[in-house]
Design an enzyme around this catalytic site. Sequence first.
Site, PDB file in Angstrom:
ATOM      1  N   THR A   1      -9.282   9.253  -8.985  1.00 42.11           N
ATOM      2  CA  THR A   1      -9.669   8.470 -10.158  1.00 42.11           C
ATOM      3  C   THR A   1     -10.023   7.013  -9.844  1.00 42.11           C
ATOM      4  O   THR A   1     -10.273   6.223 -10.746  1.00 42.11           O
ATOM      5  CB  THR A   1      -8.533   8.504 -11.215  1.00 42.11           C
TER       6      THR A   1
ATOM      7  N   ASP B   1       0.816  10.607  -0.273  1.00 43.68           N
ATOM      8  CA  ASP B   1       0.916  12.072  -0.184  1.00 43.68           C
ATOM      9  C   ASP B   1       0.990  12.519   1.273  1.00 43.68           C
ATOM     10  O   ASP B   1       1.751  13.427   1.623  1.00 43.68           O
ATOM     11  CB  ASP B   1      -0.299  12.721  -0.869  1.00 43.68           C
TER      12      ASP B   1
END
Length: 306
Positions: free
Chosen positions: A45, A229
């Site tokens: 995003t 992540d």
Amino acid sequence: MECRVLSIQSHVVRGYVGNKSATFPLQVLGFEVDSINSVQFSNHTGYAHWKGQVLTAEELNVLYEGIKLNNVNHYDYVLTGYSRDMSFLEMVVDIVAELKKANPSLVYVCDPVMGDHGAMYVPEMLLPVYRDKVVPVADILTPNQFEAELLTGRKMKTEKDAVEIMGLLHQMGPETVVLTSTDLPSKLGDEFLVVLGSQRIVKPDGTNSSQKIRMDIPKVDAVFVGTGDLFAAMLLAWTHHHPKDLKTACEKTVSLMHHVIKRTITYANAIAGPGKKPTPAQLELRMVQSKADIEDPALVAKATVL
């Protein structure tokens, strides 16, 4: 012995974030990875445009039921990251609890993604769910400073505060806590970021001991997406290989991050051209190109045992 990970994270068509950041490096290191994509977006995003779908709690449950009906719901690890839906997060907790019943030695690695630098970027109602339901079932927790402060209700101004906060997080459940980034001053100067970790080890006689470490990492002047992540996935891998040695696990994880980020920024600057700021597309992690580093990271970061 085969090692299987259930990773419940975001998916992007283009680029590296969530499962795209975690799956390839874990597979390179020999782990079987079963992915459930909490969202499926065209890209992360941070781009000007993004499109896609979000998985609901019910849809997550349907996928898990399918795995269960075939009796292949045996996992050694569960890995989770960004989620912005309360019922989805609660469903994850139910799944982890059920998988732990099936395999009591299952390790749940949780990155409690809520915000950074004093601002939450998930709905505030997620905090009590993380604090009261998720963290108690987690074994390895990777919050940043802000997230650790939110979870404990304590402010972190000194290294002593940080050690106390990690102690409070241990009391909530996790055996291993790594503060992936802090605003604490580095002894090496402003150009460095401080990472802290703590691992509680239960000795054969039942008493507790703990290893606490500190690392000072060079800062990079760019915004990367998917690094958190990757960090959580590699901490999973290296704590698996060094279960009682948080120092080595963190040194390998942080060293790999350094190699990937360095390769990415070098590439992005070269493509962008002199004096130009790289775009989000140019700053996508150079993951495939870092395969050799993932397999055997040259150690460039040393941890100090506190």
